[in-house]
Design an enzyme around this catalytic site. Structure first.
Site, PDB file in Angstrom:
ATOM      1  N   TYR A   1       1.005  -1.020  -0.093  1.00 51.50           N
ATOM      2  CA  TYR A   1      -0.002   0.090  -0.016  1.00 51.50           C
ATOM      3  C   TYR A   1       0.715   1.345  -0.139  1.00 51.50           C
ATOM      4  CZ  TYR A   1      -4.989  -0.022   0.062  1.00 51.50           C
ATOM      5  OH  TYR A   1      -6.285  -0.062  -0.111  1.00 51.50           O
TER       6      TYR A   1
ATOM      7  N   GLU B   1      -0.635   4.830  -0.538  1.00 52.73           N
ATOM      8  CA  GLU B   1      -1.513   6.063  -0.719  1.00 52.73           C
ATOM      9  C   GLU B   1      -0.499   7.467  -0.714  1.00 52.73           C
ATOM     10  OE1 GLU B   1      -5.587   4.619   0.583  1.00 52.73           O
ATOM     11  OE2 GLU B   1      -4.656   5.784   1.881  1.00 52.73           O
TER      12      GLU B   1
ATOM     13  N   ASP C   1      -5.771  13.664 -25.210  1.00 54.97           N
ATOM     14  CA  ASP C   1      -5.732  12.232 -24.705  1.00 54.97           C
ATOM     15  C   ASP C   1      -5.123  11.632 -25.934  1.00 54.97           C
ATOM     16  OD1 ASP C   1      -6.343   9.608 -24.197  1.00 54.97           O
ATOM     17  OD2 ASP C   1      -8.567   9.871 -23.919  1.00 54.97           O
TER      18      ASP C   1
ATOM     19  N   THR D   1      -3.092   6.071 -21.976  1.00 54.53           N
ATOM     20  CA  THR D   1      -3.030   4.763 -21.559  1.00 54.53           C
ATOM     21  C   THR D   1      -1.555   4.261 -21.668  1.00 54.53           C
ATOM     22  OG1 THR D   1      -3.519   3.886 -23.686  1.00 54.53           O
ATOM     23  CG2 THR D   1      -5.300   4.079 -22.124  1.00 54.53           C
TER      24      THR D   1
ATOM     25  N   LYS E   1      -1.257   0.505 -25.135  1.00 53.74           N
ATOM     26  CA  LYS E   1      -1.530   0.480 -26.640  1.00 53.74           C
ATOM     27  C   LYS E   1      -0.331   0.695 -27.354  1.00 53.74           C
ATOM     28  CE  LYS E   1      -6.160   2.232 -25.481  1.00 53.74           C
ATOM     29  NZ  LYS E   1      -7.384   3.205 -25.430  1.00 53.74           N
TER      30      LYS E   1
ATOM     31  N   ARG F   1      -1.413  -2.769 -18.677  1.00 50.29           N
ATOM     32  CA  ARG F   1      -2.502  -1.889 -18.698  1.00 50.29           C
ATOM     33  C   ARG F   1      -2.713  -0.836 -17.780  1.00 50.29           C
ATOM     34  NH1 ARG F   1      -6.757  -3.160 -21.650  1.00 50.29           N
ATOM     35  NH2 ARG F   1      -5.368  -4.601 -22.483  1.00 50.29           N
TER      36      ARG F   1
HETATM   37  C1  LIG Z   1      -8.454   3.439 -24.859  1.00 52.20           C
HETATM   38  C2  LIG Z   1      -8.633   4.890 -24.513  1.00 52.20           C
HETATM   39  C3  LIG Z   1      -9.079   5.445 -23.176  1.00 52.20           C
HETATM   40  C4  LIG Z   1      -9.323   4.423 -22.145  1.00 52.20           C
HETATM   41  O1  LIG Z   1      -8.337   3.864 -21.628  1.00 52.20           O
HETATM   42  P1  LIG Z   1      -8.732   2.587 -20.622  1.00 52.20           P
HETATM   43  O2  LIG Z   1      -7.380   2.076 -20.110  1.00 52.20           O
HETATM   44  O3  LIG Z   1      -9.393   1.442 -21.269  1.00 52.20           O
HETATM   45  O4  LIG Z   1      -9.678   3.012 -19.714  1.00 52.20           O
HETATM   46  C5  LIG Z   1      -9.059   6.936 -23.166  1.00 52.20           C
HETATM   47  N1  LIG Z   1      -9.102   7.486 -24.190  1.00 52.20           N
HETATM   48  C6  LIG Z   1      -8.970   6.984 -25.603  1.00 52.20           C
HETATM   49  C7  LIG Z   1      -8.818   8.117 -26.498  1.00 52.20           C
HETATM   50  C8  LIG Z   1      -8.690   5.649 -25.676  1.00 52.20           C
HETATM   51  O5  LIG Z   1      -8.511   5.131 -26.919  1.00 52.20           O
END
Ligand SMILES: *Cc1c(COP(=O)(O)O)cnc(C)c1O
Length: 413
Positions: A51, A53, A196, A222, A225, A231
């Site tokens: 933990y 925090e 994002d 993320t 990807k 993840r």
């Molecule tokens: C995949 C994605 C997310 C979310 O990611 P998670 O890890 O699945 O919550 C947010 N924004 C965009 C543009 C994405 O393609």
């Protein structure tokens, strides 16, 4: 014997089955990738027991001296990769990173402006099904008839709606983002700007996609990807916003950070800082170009007429079969894809007129442009011969043979 096998054969057998699926089938889901053995080992480490925090040096638990160093290394490497002022590496996912950014600087009812979901945007950019659409008043911009974001329309919408925040970034947009143009509009209406980059982060990290960092107040991504880590998510911000962002992650929207995942993020960022990672991302782009070109030669329409990044969208609007049908046929052919809405979608979101294809995972297992062209031909053959079970079976055999020559890093053979 593996401890899972000894203790819990049901789960062990399912893990083995998933391993076989990942090894044998061709993965073209644009948001997926294969993490390295080192990344997976960190994610499966004893750090899951801790933990922590708070932030390094300011924890609410004892015994954090080691994990503090882990989180510091993750932060330093993230800043080195993206050049941001500050970063929080604790978000459990991309959705959590976005939620934390919104919580840090928006009030309920503020106007949040993002790309429309059916035009390639993400749920967390203001869909009514998510907190981003329930807590904030979401408005959406769209792509034009050529499939590209119409910056004049973005400006008109911003002038009319006066958003508190404009969100750039997408889950299914094959073209580059003009962050400078978004900055100019954000400044004109007094909005904060978030990029994002969940999908293109790996390309951004190596300079093969424009960086939003010089233009944006916040940048989220993320880590699993194109960035090819575990993840998870991270959130970056200009210095002035870091204190509010950190509080919005914890305690605002999360509890204890996942220290094993933060260690895995650090390992992945270390990989991304190596020269091989740039070569990998260049190959991702080369493979996407090769695949897109061949699919168009075979008579398939692509949204926006092609791609500048790692993904493309087959536009099946004029075909007699849907995205759902295509996903099912390709699945039988050993090719994993997802159906996707296209701009001006006429079918339901559960059926769709599109298929999203991405090259990050196949490139990780060593596929080059010649493989991408062959795969495009096999995709076209499968879709053109949907009713021919023998043909689909022979395509599946060829896909499995190809995958047999391309080991997945991090998977046993
Ligand atoms: C995949 C994605 C997310 C979310 O990611 P998670 O890890 O699945 O919550 C947010 N924004 C965009 C543009 C994405 O393609």
């Amino acid at each position: 014997m593996n401890p899972i096998e000894a203790q819990d054969p049901a789960i062990w057998n399912l893990i083995r089955a998933e391993e076989a699926r990942q090894r044998e089938d061709l993965e073209l889901i644009a948001s997926e990738n294969y993490a390295s053995a080192a990344v997976m080992a960190a994610a499966g480490s004893v750090l899951t027991n801790k933990y922590a925090e708070g932030l390094p040096g300011k924890r609410y638990y004892g015994g954090c001296a080691v994990v503090d160093q882990v989180e510091d290394i993750a932060r330093e490497r993230a800043l080195q990769l993206f050049g941001a002022d500050g970063v929080n590496v604790q978000p459990h996912s991309g959705a959590q990173a976005n939620a934390a950014v919104y919580l840090s600087c928006l009030k309920p009812g503020d106007v949040l402006m993002g790309l429309d979901l059916s035009n390639g945007g993400h749920l967390t950019h203001g869909s009514p099904a998510t907190s981003s659409g329930k807590l904030y008043r979401a408005v959406h911009y769209r792509v034009d008839s050529t499939g590209r974001i119409d910056m004049n329309a973005v400006r008109e919408l911003a002038l009319r709606e006066r958003p508190a925040m404009i969100v750039t970034g997408a889950s299914a947009y094959p073209r580059l983002w003009d962050f400078a143009a978004f900055r100019a509009i954000a400044d004109e209406v007094g909005a904060l700007l978030l990029a994002d980059i969940a999908h293109v982060a790996g390309l951004v990290a190596v300079g093969l996609h424009p960086s939003p960092v010089p233009y944006c107040d916040f940048v989220t991504t993320t880590t699993h990807k194109t960035l090819r880590g575990p993840r998870g998510g991270i959130a970056m911000a200009r210095s002035a916003h870091m204190k509010a962002l950190n509080s919005a992650v914890f305690p605002g929207s999360q509890g204890g950070p996942l220290m094993h995942i933060i260690a895995a993020k650090a390992v992945a960022f270390g990989e991304a800082l190596r020269p091989e990672f740039k070569a990998y991302q260049q190959q991702v782009l080369d493979n996407a170009q090769a695949m897109a070109g061949r699919l168009q030669e075979r008579g398939f329409a692509l949204v926006s007429g092609g791609t500048d990044n790692h993904l493309m969208l087959l536009d099946l609007s004029l075909k007699s079969y849907s995205g759902k049908d295509a996903e099912e046929v390709l699945g039988r052919a050993g090719i994993t894809v997802n159906k996707n809405t296209v701009p001006n979608e006429k079918r339901s979101p559960f059926v769709t007129s599109g298929v999203r294809l991405g090259t990050p995972a196949m490139t990780t297992r060593g596929c080059v442009a010649g493989d991408a062209i062959r795969v495009a031909d096999l995709i076209a053959d499968a879709l053109d011969n949907r009713e021919d079970a023998d043909r689909i079976a022979s395509i599946r055999a060829e896909i499995h043979a190809l995958c047999g020559t391309k080991p997945v890093p991090g998977l046993g053979r």
